[in-house]
Design an enzyme around this catalytic site. Structure first.
Site: not given
Length: 243
Positions: A8-9, A35, A37, A50, A110, A112, A230
């Site tokens: 995640h990120r 992942e 954003d 993000h 993702e 945004k 994370d």
């Protein structure tokens, strides 16, 4: 089937989130994917960040939409995480694609587009994905399902994933209606009925954001297809041990 580890990120537990350093670290650890954003700068560039503002993760202030690419590239996206990361920059999506190259590596992008709407972001994203030959390696997700509907209209072959937070009843029906590849629920919503319904209907399940070891173990045991975390290192070790 092995549970996919999606960082995640990037390795955001140990490295500044959504930076090249975080993504590189996730790859080095052996994650199956990342992942990230995407948002648009004032002059229409896809950047990876993000929050709708730069305040939390950089030494700047203001909305992403109000910065040009040149301006946003001057911000330090690492200094707030520690001196050793000073000088990390907000990357463009193109820079992330260049980092990954032709590796067999999943990228969950993702969009945004909620608090701030970005007209045209879907077209720009599709163009970038095609340009770098990532069609088979991306899942495009969003809480804005209208945005995902637009992606599917413009590029039916691309995979989309529906992000949601609340406990929806039989959400696989919505996934099938939208021709979605996957559902991305908040992990509290993972119950046997959801897992079974998704498996029966061929819908993949990727819960987020699972950071405690006991929750990771529960997700693996439940039979989800992948876990967004994370802390990819802990999850990788669990998956290798068989949960």
């Amino acid at each position: 089937m092995k549970t996919l580890v999606i960082a995640h990120r990037g390795d955001s537990k140990n490295v500044p989130e959504n930076t090249i350093a975080a993504f590189k670290r996730a790859m080095e650890l052996g994650a199956d994917g990342i992942e990230l954003d995407v948002q648009l700068t004032k002059d229409g560039h896809l950047v990876v960040i993000h929050d709708e503002t730069v305040d939390r993760t950089t030494n700047g202030e203001g909305f992403v939409k109000d910065f040009t690419l040149e301006e946003i590239k001057k911000l330090d996206a690492g200094i707030k995480f520690g001196e050793k990361f000073a000088g990390e920059r907000i990357p463009t999506l193109y820079e992330v694609f260049e980092l990954i190259g032709d590796k067999d590596f999943l990228v969950n992008i993702e969009i945004k587009s909620g608090i701030v709407l970005y007209p045209g972001i879907e077209e720009k994203l599709i163009k970038a994905i095609k340009e770098y030959n990532f069609e088979e390696r991306v899942i495009i997700s969003s809480f804005n399902h209208y945005s995902l509907r637009d992606v599917k209209k413009m590029a039916p072959h691309l995979k989309i994933g529906l992000l949601y937070q609340c406990g929806l009843v039989e959400p696989w029906h919505m996934a099938l209606r939208m021709e979605a590849y996957s559902l991305h629920p908040f992990y509290f919503n993972i119950i046997p009925e959801l897992v079974e319904g998704c498996k029966k209907n061929g819908v993949k399940l990727f819960p987020w954001t699972v950071d405690r070891k006991e929750d990771m173990e529960r997700m693996i045991k439940a039979g989800v297809d992948g876990i967004i975390t994370d802390d990819p290192e802990t999850l990788i070790n669990l998956v290798r041990k068989g949960g």
